[in-house]
Design an enzyme around this catalytic site. Structure first.
Site, mmCIF file in Angstrom:
data_model
loop_
_atom_site.group_PDB
_atom_site.id
_atom_site.type_symbol
_atom_site.label_atom_id
_atom_site.label_comp_id
_atom_site.label_asym_id
_atom_site.label_seq_id
_atom_site.Cartn_x
_atom_site.Cartn_y
_atom_site.Cartn_z
ATOM 1 N N CYS A 258 17.442 66.830 -30.258
ATOM 2 C CA CYS A 258 17.012 66.663 -31.653
ATOM 3 C C CYS A 258 17.996 67.399 -32.557
ATOM 4 C CB CYS A 258 15.600 67.177 -31.856
ATOM 5 S SG CYS A 258 14.422 66.643 -30.576
ATOM 6 N N ALA A 259 19.269 67.055 -32.424
ATOM 7 C CA ALA A 259 20.366 67.900 -32.906
ATOM 8 C C ALA A 259 20.716 67.753 -34.384
ATOM 9 C CB ALA A 259 21.626 67.623 -32.079
ATOM 10 N N ALA A 260 20.358 66.643 -35.012
ATOM 11 C CA ALA A 260 20.777 66.432 -36.404
ATOM 12 C C ALA A 260 20.248 67.542 -37.312
ATOM 13 C CB ALA A 260 20.293 65.071 -36.893
ATOM 14 N N PRO A 261 21.054 67.953 -38.310
ATOM 15 C CA PRO A 261 22.370 67.426 -38.695
ATOM 16 C C PRO A 261 23.560 68.060 -37.967
ATOM 17 C CG PRO A 261 21.664 69.019 -40.311
ATOM 18 C CD PRO A 261 20.542 68.927 -39.308
ATOM 19 N N GLY A 262 23.301 68.823 -36.921
ATOM 20 C CA GLY A 262 24.387 69.320 -36.081
ATOM 21 C C GLY A 262 24.827 70.743 -36.331
ATOM 22 N N GLY A 263 24.143 71.451 -37.207
ATOM 23 C CA GLY A 263 24.547 72.819 -37.522
ATOM 24 C C GLY A 263 24.488 73.749 -36.327
ATOM 25 N N ASP A 308 16.204 59.089 -27.236
ATOM 26 C CA ASP A 308 14.890 59.713 -27.391
ATOM 27 C C ASP A 308 14.742 60.823 -26.358
ATOM 28 O OD1 ASP A 308 12.204 60.389 -27.489
ATOM 29 O OD2 ASP A 308 11.520 58.319 -27.730
ATOM 30 N N ASP A 327 15.208 71.909 -30.352
ATOM 31 C CA ASP A 327 14.738 72.132 -31.728
ATOM 32 C C ASP A 327 13.736 71.016 -32.006
ATOM 33 O OD1 ASP A 327 14.364 72.821 -34.328
ATOM 34 O OD2 ASP A 327 16.423 72.488 -34.983
ATOM 35 N N CYS A 380 10.849 74.845 -36.884
ATOM 36 C CA CYS A 380 10.831 75.466 -38.216
ATOM 37 C C CYS A 380 9.407 75.403 -38.757
ATOM 38 C CB CYS A 380 11.828 74.803 -39.163
ATOM 39 S SG CYS A 380 11.646 73.020 -39.344
#
Length: 438
Positions: A258-263, A308, A327, A380
């Site tokens: 679930c990596a977006a936006p990649g920070g 997914d 995440d 979060c």
């Protein structure tokens, strides 16, 4: 009165009412509709529009309370947007530095841009009554309305954190600062600080974030020194802890779910450029493009897969990873101060669905972790069912899962670390580090 584009200034109020209508009536996110409304505006007007929209969203319960007191009956159909315009007027009068005259006259004038001229008299009368009765200085009827939170969320937080509730509510209303993470693959921290100082840009350092800086004032980050050169990324201090807690090592294969936006993926590369491989997984193809854009600007490379996380058979090559960052999709209640539309887009019924999805993803990615490996679970969120209760359930049902207690909460029955909004100027976040027995 016109701005440099020749647009009526009152149109900004109309634009704000339209965005509020899209968020509150149509369920669009501010990330979707606000940039479209800002597209043709100069920077000052863009900032003003965001301030007005976010301000209304932060204080919506009291604005709705005032509206119910002064509006005889709800407006319908094409006139419904007028309710949002009136609440915008209340916000200007009660919480902003806009003069009373401008707040009333230009909010009334916005009816023309909204094609609701028939409402001008009503808007004018309600705003003037609001001023005459000094309603801005009347106490809210109850603590939930004063909190700025929806009833369901206020009740959840009241039940979960009764002794911390007042401070938590206050911190969720405060505007979040801009955090930067220096890209040490491009520039040293000392050099970047010097570049900011040369432009008279004030900042603070954080003793718990080696490469993190906090800007003293909000700004357009694209105008900061070195943006196009990839000298820094915008990333809250709580999110910056993810890569540090995962602690990537050289010659390891790492999965960022679930990596977006990649920070967080980029931060891992900056902390440990000698990893064997990093795979950034994202279910949404559009959001996966954001990962690539961040890689390009910061000068990093990793494998991006659109897939997914709960269904690894559709994309996984059956090679296990030494470390996994999950995440997880969550309620995002920890970042409400940064994105106040979240509290109105998220519904109570969503939480049960999210908790079930988190369980599915946890179970799926655990099989992808090598024996002896490390999984860092992150959200979060500040809701217990998504955080320590989720991890407690997983530990009790997974025989080879061991909790790493090195940064655990003080209470033994609450695994992981819960960060609350405002803690050391950070967003609300949760982390639990799990080890897979060899």
């Amino acid at each position: 009165m016109k701005n440099h584009k020749g647009r009526q200034v009152a149109n900004l109020r109309a634009d704000a009412a339209k965005v509020l209508f899209q968020i509150l009536e149509e369920g669009q996110s501010a990330r979707e509709c606000l940039p479209l409304a800002q597209a043709q505006l100069k920077d000052q007007d863009k900032a003003w529009l965001q301030e007005m929209v976010y301000g209304v969203l932060r204080h919506l319960p009291i604005l709705q309370f005032w509206l119910r007191q002064l509006l005889d009956k709800p407006l319908k159909n094409r006139f419904k947007i007028t309710e949002h315009l009136i609440m915008l007027g209340f916000y200007q009068l009660a919480f902003s530095r806009v003069s009373q005259h401008a707040a009333v006259s230009e909010t009334v004038a916005a009816c023309q841009s909204l094609n609701t001229l028939a409402m001008k008299g009503l808007v004018n009368a309600i705003l003037r009554t609001f001023i005459r009765e000094d309603m801005a200085n009347q106490a809210a009827p109850n603590e939930q309305i004063a909190s700025g939170l929806p009833k369901w969320l206020y009740k959840k937080l009241e039940n979960a954190y009764p002794t911390q509730l007042a401070q938590l509510v206050d911190n969720m209303q405060i505007k979040a600062p801009i955090w930067l993470r220096v890209n040490t693959q491009k520039i040293t921290i000392a050099e970047f600080k010097q570049a900011l100082s040369a432009e008279n840009i004030e900042f603070q350092t954080s003793e718990n974030h080696i490469s993190g800086l906090i800007l003293a004032k909000g700004c357009d980050v694209t105008t900061l020194p070195g943006f196009a050169l990839g000298w820094f990324a915008v990333q809250d201090g709580a999110a910056q802890l993810a890569a540090e807690y995962l602690n990537p090592q050289a010659d390891e294969n790492i999965l960022d779910c679930c990596a977006a936006p990649g920070g967080k993926t980029c931060h891992m590369i900056e902390l440990q450029p000698n990893v064997k491989s990093i795979t950034a997984l994202e279910v949404d193809a559009y959001r996966a493009q954001r990962i690539q854009e961040n890689f390009d600007r910061l000068g990093h490379k990793a494998t991006i897969i659109v897939g997914d996380a709960s269904q690894p058979n559709s994309w996984w090559d059956n090679k296990q990873y030494e470390r996994i960052l999950l995440d997880a999709p969550c309620s995002a209640t920890g970042i409400i101060r940064r994105h106040p539309d979240i509290k109105w887009l998220r519904k109570a019924k969503d939480i049960e669905v999210l908790v079930e999805l988190q369980k599915q993803i946890l179970a799926a990615v655990w099989s992808q972790l090598k024996p002896g490996g490390t999984l860092l679970y992150a959200t979060c969120s500040i809701l217990p069912e998504e955080n320590h209760l989720q991890i407690s359930h997983f530990l009790s049902n997974t025989s080879d899962a061991i909790l790493d207690t090195s940064f655990n909460n003080d209470s033994v029955d609450k695994p992981g670390r819960q960060i609350f909004p405002g803690d050391q100027q950070m967003d609300g976040f949760y982390y639990a580090r799990l080890l897979k027995s060899a």
